[in-house]
Design a protein around this motif. Sequence first.
Motif, short mmCIF file in Angstrom:
data_model
loop_
_atom_site.label_atom_id
_atom_site.label_comp_id
_atom_site.label_asym_id
_atom_site.label_seq_id
_atom_site.Cartn_x
_atom_site.Cartn_y
_atom_site.Cartn_z
N TYR A 53 46.41 -20.63 38.19
CA TYR A 53 45.53 -19.70 37.94
C TYR A 53 44.87 -18.80 36.68
N ALA A 54 44.23 -17.80 37.31
CA ALA A 54 43.58 -17.69 35.57
C ALA A 54 43.92 -16.43 35.50
N GLU A 55 44.46 -16.06 34.26
CA GLU A 55 44.44 -14.50 33.86
C GLU A 55 43.27 -13.72 33.69
N VAL A 56 42.08 -14.30 32.98
CA VAL A 56 40.50 -13.60 33.25
C VAL A 56 39.76 -14.90 33.81
N ALA A 57 39.06 -14.00 34.70
CA ALA A 57 38.22 -15.27 35.03
C ALA A 57 36.72 -14.59 34.83
N SER A 58 35.18 -14.77 33.77
CA SER A 58 34.10 -14.08 34.07
C SER A 58 32.87 -15.13 34.53
N TYR A 59 31.71 -14.44 34.31
CA TYR A 59 30.03 -16.27 34.63
C TYR A 59 29.32 -15.46 33.80
N THR A 60 29.16 -16.26 32.77
CA THR A 60 28.03 -15.99 32.07
C THR A 60 27.18 -16.59 31.92
N SER A 61 25.71 -17.45 31.09
CA SER A 61 25.07 -16.88 31.58
C SER A 61 25.55 -19.41 31.45
N SER A 62 26.74 -19.27 30.60
CA SER A 62 27.46 -20.67 30.33
C SER A 62 27.49 -20.90 31.44
N GLY A 63 27.95 -20.25 32.75
CA GLY A 63 28.68 -20.89 34.08
C GLY A 63 30.16 -19.61 33.68
N ARG A 64 31.07 -20.70 35.03
CA ARG A 64 32.56 -19.85 34.75
C ARG A 64 33.11 -20.27 34.27
N GLU A 65 33.56 -19.27 33.17
CA GLU A 65 34.70 -19.22 32.19
C GLU A 65 36.08 -18.35 32.56
#
Length: 245
Positions: A210-222
């Motif tokens: 699982y992820a503590e935090v997930a985000s989406y940027t110009s580089s893709g999913r983080e």
Amino acid sequence: MGAASLFISYAEGFRVPSEGQLFQQGSNASTVELKPIRARNVEIGLRGRAGPLEYSLAVFHLKKIDDVLSFKDPDSGVTTATSNGETSHKGVELGLTARRADNLELSGAFSCIRHRYDEWVANGIDFSGNEIESAPRFLGNVTLDCRQALLNRGGVVLEWVGVGSYRIDRANTPGQKYDGHDLCNLRANWFLSREWEVYGRVMNLADRRYAEVASYTSSGREYAPGLPRTAYVGLVYHWDSRPER
């Protein structure tokens, strides 16, 4: 026998921008002119008891005006703080606790909330009407607490934690969501004597990814990955004596 009470509250308040928001300017020409965040909250709820069950139910609507929001430019990576945003947070919260005798307690806390940018334009991009990123609509926690029932007046607590899905970028790009996760944790303690206590806990019993935090940027999913199954053990000495429970 049961008893219940209805409550209604209205509150207004403000919060000045933090030191980091004021003096870590990023690309801002000046952040010392950021406005205080104003907030209005309306809440209606019911709390009471029905036999061994205690409950609390609340519906609320929180509105923030001049909310200090940070925009990260996807190309340059520079973060800019602005105070021209309006956000709303509305939903329902439920709490339940059921006790049996003195050694068994089942409790749960659940919330279903929608977090939204009502008005916000940053760097020429209009995010108004979008859901706030990294803000799950659903959160849940259930614990089964066996106090003084096992392990020589020790106890065992089994816990479930649920996090619902959420958007991972401000633009609410279609398909870019974190699916949420469910975790189970276990805690226990055991008194070896009046003075000595051993305790332990196992987090993420099922060893879920699982992820503590997930985000989406110009580089893709983080993702900031959460811990795998992890165990802790400790020993405590009580100088006076084992505390009464």
